[in-house]
Scaffold this active site. Structure first.
Site, PDB file in Angstrom:
ATOM      1  N   CYS A 102      59.145  29.374 -78.009  1.00 52.41           N
ATOM      2  CA  CYS A 102      57.954  30.099 -77.556  1.00 52.41           C
ATOM      3  C   CYS A 102      56.731  29.755 -78.400  1.00 52.41           C
ATOM      4  CB  CYS A 102      58.183  31.604 -77.617  1.00 52.41           C
ATOM      5  SG  CYS A 102      59.340  32.165 -76.383  1.00 52.41           S
ATOM      6  N   ILE A 103      56.910  28.958 -79.430  1.00 52.89           N
ATOM      7  CA  ILE A 103      55.772  28.674 -80.314  1.00 52.89           C
ATOM      8  C   ILE A 103      55.442  27.184 -80.296  1.00 52.89           C
ATOM      9  CG2 ILE A 103      54.833  28.931 -82.638  1.00 52.89           C
ATOM     10  CD1 ILE A 103      57.194  30.978 -83.025  1.00 52.89           C
TER      11      ILE A 103
END
Lengths: 103, 176
Positions: A102-103
């Site tokens: 997610c990053i």
């Protein structure tokens, strides 16, 4: 999973067009996938792609933060190389699975 | 009849991807600020135009002095657990130093997942083309100046100006 012919080679791809088997990848395939996205590959692109492939082969999770600290590009340059999809598009072109981070 | 059905099917298939998100962060605890940052960075990575508006206690997340030392509340937080999974007694959470210790432990765990500290996270968002704003009313209220805020903050704007940034029919406003 389906079979698609990219750059004259039959490869297995996911529904979204990511290569299922990263060993089927070659530079011609990369160029064709990049062309579909609208990116023209330069040697700098390939440096990033090779880094992503190395890390994936080593089973390391990829984040743009990690790529930004790789010493190859910073995050700003990464966005310039792969606009609107620094990890998504680069992974697709590198022939590795869709990123799960997610990053 | 058949063609009509076909039309309905194709209409359903057509996707209308999000073009812009405007995210508002009004709270200053570790989890509130990170929720904003993760969502904003995620949007930028998907190629979505991103505006982030920090207001009220959310300003803690973009104030140079405080942004890398955010706390999570150890009292009044029923979801808080001890390492190992036992419930965290509220009385314990009120003892001096506990909140600081728990917060720094959480930050360490986040770092292990490659979640950057706040200053670096803000840089990642602006590097990808996202824009960070501070709320004028809140900045005035907390007697802050532009210099007190992270260099990644584009400008201090009014709520009216913020709404102007939210134009477009594929825009969403998210309040974290």
């Amino acid at each position: 999973m389906s079979v698609k012919t990219i750059a004259g080679v039959e490869v297995n791809v996911s529904e979204e067009g990511y290569l299922e088997d990263m060993s089927q990848w070659n530079e011609e395939i990369a160029k064709e996938i990049a062309g579909e996205i609208g990116i023209e590959l330069t040697p700098k692109h390939f440096e990033v792609l090779n880094y992503l492939r190395e890390k994936t082969a080593a089973k390391e999770a990829l984040t743009i933060r990690k790529v930004g600290k790789s010493g190859i590009v910073d995050i700003k340059e990464l966005y310039k190389l792969f606009p609107k999809g620094p990890l998504k598009f680069s992974s697709k072109i590198a022939g590795i699975p869709k990123p799960t981070s997610c990053i | 009849m058949e063609t009509k059905e076909k039309e309905v099917k194709t209409a359903k298939k057509e996707k209308k991807p999000l073009e812009k998100v405007c995210i508002i962060c009004a709270k200053g605890s570790l989890e509130d600020v990170y929720a904003t940052l993760v969502m904003a960075n995620g949007a930028v990575m998907e190629g979505i135009e991103t505006n982030v508006f920090f207001t009220f206690f959310g300003l803690e997340g973009i104030t140079k002095k405080t942004m890398n030392h955010l706390h999570t509340a150890t009292t009044g937080n029923p979801a808080m657990r001890m390492p190992g999974g036992l419930p965290f007694p509220t009385m314990l959470g009120g003892l001096p130093g506990v909140e600081t210790a728990v917060s720094s432990m959480m930050r360490k765990q986040m770092e292990a997942l490659d979640m950057p500290p706040v200053d670096e996270f803000l840089e990642m968002i602006t590097a990808g083309g996202g824009t960070i704003y501070a709320c004028k009313l809140a900045v005035d209220m907390f007697k802050l100046k532009k210099e007190d805020l992270s260099d990644e903050v584009d400008s201090i704007i009014t709520i009216g100006e913020f709404y102007e940034l939210c134009d477009g029919d594929r825009t969403q406003i998210i309040f974290t």
